[in-house]
Design an enzyme around this catalytic site. Structure first.
Site, mmCIF file in Angstrom:
data_model
loop_
_atom_site.group_PDB
_atom_site.id
_atom_site.type_symbol
_atom_site.label_atom_id
_atom_site.label_comp_id
_atom_site.label_asym_id
_atom_site.label_seq_id
_atom_site.Cartn_x
_atom_site.Cartn_y
_atom_site.Cartn_z
ATOM 1 N N CYS A 64 -45.902 -28.584 -66.617
ATOM 2 C CA CYS A 64 -46.234 -29.860 -65.653
ATOM 3 C C CYS A 64 -47.365 -30.635 -65.951
ATOM 4 O O CYS A 64 -48.350 -30.153 -66.745
ATOM 5 C CB CYS A 64 -46.245 -29.283 -64.285
ATOM 6 N N ARG A 76 -27.823 -14.023 -51.395
ATOM 7 C CA ARG A 76 -28.666 -14.754 -50.505
ATOM 8 C C ARG A 76 -30.208 -14.838 -50.787
ATOM 9 O O ARG A 76 -30.905 -15.650 -50.551
ATOM 10 C CB ARG A 76 -28.546 -14.005 -48.973
ATOM 11 N N GLU A 131 -47.706 -20.563 -67.164
ATOM 12 C CA GLU A 131 -48.571 -20.687 -68.349
ATOM 13 C C GLU A 131 -49.970 -20.421 -68.042
ATOM 14 O O GLU A 131 -50.467 -20.005 -68.928
ATOM 15 C CB GLU A 131 -48.579 -22.544 -68.795
HETATM 16 C C1 AOF Z 1 -44.648 -25.388 -65.199
HETATM 17 N N1 AOF Z 1 -44.747 -23.955 -65.031
HETATM 18 O O1 AOF Z 1 -44.485 -22.003 -63.891
HETATM 19 C C2 AOF Z 1 -43.744 -23.982 -63.038
HETATM 20 C C3 AOF Z 1 -43.650 -25.418 -62.937
HETATM 21 O O2 AOF Z 1 -46.747 -27.447 -56.794
HETATM 22 P P1 AOF Z 1 -47.042 -26.775 -57.955
HETATM 23 O O3 AOF Z 1 -48.330 -27.136 -58.547
HETATM 24 O O4 AOF Z 1 -46.534 -25.339 -57.966
HETATM 25 O O5 AOF Z 1 -46.147 -27.448 -58.712
HETATM 26 C C4 AOF Z 1 -44.459 -27.584 -58.702
HETATM 27 C C5 AOF Z 1 -43.824 -28.324 -59.699
HETATM 28 O O6 AOF Z 1 -44.450 -27.870 -61.042
HETATM 29 C C6 AOF Z 1 -42.167 -28.067 -59.749
HETATM 30 O O7 AOF Z 1 -41.781 -28.934 -58.956
HETATM 31 C C7 AOF Z 1 -42.003 -28.175 -61.251
HETATM 32 O O8 AOF Z 1 -41.872 -29.586 -61.719
HETATM 33 C C8 AOF Z 1 -43.154 -27.438 -61.873
HETATM 34 N N2 AOF Z 1 -43.079 -26.045 -61.896
HETATM 35 N N3 AOF Z 1 -44.192 -26.008 -64.136
HETATM 36 O O9 AOF Z 1 -45.367 -25.833 -65.858
HETATM 37 C C9 AOF Z 1 -44.111 -23.137 -63.965
HETATM 38 N N4 AOF Z 1 -43.230 -23.338 -61.882
HETATM 39 ZN ZN ZN Z 2 -47.423 -26.106 -64.479
#
Ligand code: AOF
Ligand code: ZN
Length: 372
Positions: free
Chosen positions: A69, A178, A46
């Site tokens: 998130c 892998r 995002e």
């Molecule tokens: C999103 N967009 O592109 C991703 C999400 O440590 P951080 O800040 O990278 O957070 C990792 C967590 O965020 C991961 O466990 C998952 O819940 C979420 N990933 N969320 O909105 C993204 N990669």
């Molecule tokens: Zn996020």
């Protein structure tokens, strides 16, 4: 959303332990920004899409392959960025199974007045992140066992010789499996017989998965090839004796001690520890002993079997060491998910029938999925 999924796939080899996520921003029928998550610690999908759109994000619809998130991880909450940018509608393919998010991201956006929908192309979004979803919901990795066999179901000659059963194209395909995995695991039997490297030799691979060896009696020689390669090696053993571990530790290996059961390691304990180490997809490449033990422990989530067009005869070794069956109704049933030709070999993708059903679909998917 289909475009967002395509973008998300670009992170197939690099986002680990984070999920692969893509985002497309649309205003008045035009894409005004797109983004994908490349690597843990770097901006989320995002954030990259908003950055690309700039002021054009105001009033736009955001299509995201995973619920945004709402927590501070390595990066700030995407819900804040979407609100600050003035997004008016959000369509997610699936909820984030991470308990820190798990519906709260969508609720925040809905409470702030956005039109929020969830469940569009959900099956495709789930297929993109089997390991992340599995780990977040069960605490252990998604276990994919890769095996190669002759047309008569044999993996090696009675002598143990097994190289090279499959052709070059199949071996390249294994490299890609892998590369998308968090870790590649084998048993000490295979290690002693083949001295495998267990690494990735692809130009597009940006990281080396953790290499894992199950070695109940600590038979791994400190000179094993895999210990000398870049990246980390983790050895699971039942041997708690520090003096016996010392040569391997000084050879660069990490060692984790788990209990032994029935002459092997407690495989559930191994998987729980790999889950704690944020292992999403685990690729197992092993001999019949470990394959049989994993199947009996009901720890195989997916089987990828390469079938080579050749015969090894009935003296050669089989795929799984299992207790003898005396009645057909005790057979191990598998569901065939896909068959495809890879060079001169065939690849079968299967799921053992004991595997629990996929987690339930997105909440609200039924009332909200009517997106055009
Ligand atoms: C999103 N967009 O592109 C991703 C999400 O440590 P951080 O800040 O990278 O957070 C990792 C967590 O965020 C991961 O466990 C998952 O819940 C979420 N990933 N969320 O909105 C993204 N990669
Ligand atoms: Zn996020």
């Amino acid at each position: 959303m289909a475009r967002a999924l395509t973008l998300a796939r670009r992170g197939l080899y690099s986002t680990d332990p984070n999920p692969r996520v893509g985002c497309v921003l649309v205003r008045e029928g035009t894409i005004v920004g797109e983004g994908w998550h490349r690597r843990a610690g770097e901006p989320h999908a995002e954030a990259n899409a908003l950055d690309a759109a700039g002021a054009r994000a105001r009033g736009a619809t955001a299509y995201v392959t995973l619920e945004p998130c709402c927590h501070y991880g390595r990066t700030p909450p995407c819900t804040d960025s979407l609100l600050n940018a003035g997004i008016s509608r959000l369509v997610a393919a699936m909820l984030d199974p991470n308990p820190q998010v798990a519906g709260k991201g969508l609720a925040i956006l809905r409470d702030a007045g956005l039109a929020v929908e969830c469940g569009l192309l959900e099956a495709d979004a789930r297929a993109l992140n089997p390991g992340f979803i599995w780990r977040m919901t069960s605490g252990r990795p998604f276990v994919r066992v890769k095996l190669a066999m002759s047309l008569d179901g044999r993996t090696a000659l009675a002598s143990g010789e097994s190289q090279w059963l499959t052709g070059e194209a199949a071996r390249g395909d294994v490299q890609r499996l892998r590369a998308r995995s968090s870790a590649v695991l084998t048993g000490s039997g295979t290690l002693l017989a083949d001295d495998p490297s267990l690494n990735i030799r692809l130009p597009e691979a940006e990281r080396q998965p953790l290499r894992v060896i199950l070695d109940t009696d600590l038979r791994t020689p400190p000179t094993a090839k895999t210990l000398r390669l870049p990246g980390s090696t983790l050895i699971f053993t039942a041997v708690a004796d520090a003096a016996r571990q010392a040569p391997l530790r000084s050879g660069g290996a990490q060692i984790a001690v788990v209990a032994a059961v029935d002459g092997g390691l407690n495989l559930h304990a191994v998987m729980a520890e790999l889950g704690r180490r944020e292992c999403n997809e685990l690729q197992v490449e092993c001999g019949p002993t470990l394959a049989g033990a994993l199947l009996q422990a009901r720890l195989i989530d997916q089987l990828v079997i390469y079938v080579a067009p050749l015969l090894l005869g009935d003296q050669a070794r089989g795929l799984f060491q299992l207790p003898e069956l005396t009645q057909m109704r005790d057979r191990w049933a598998l569901e065939l998910l896909e068959t495809r030709a890879v060079g001169r070999d065939w690849r079968l993708t299967l799921r053992p029938q004991y595997a629990p059903a996929a987690p339930p679909p997105c909440h609200g998917a039924d009332q909200d999925a009517q997106t055009g």
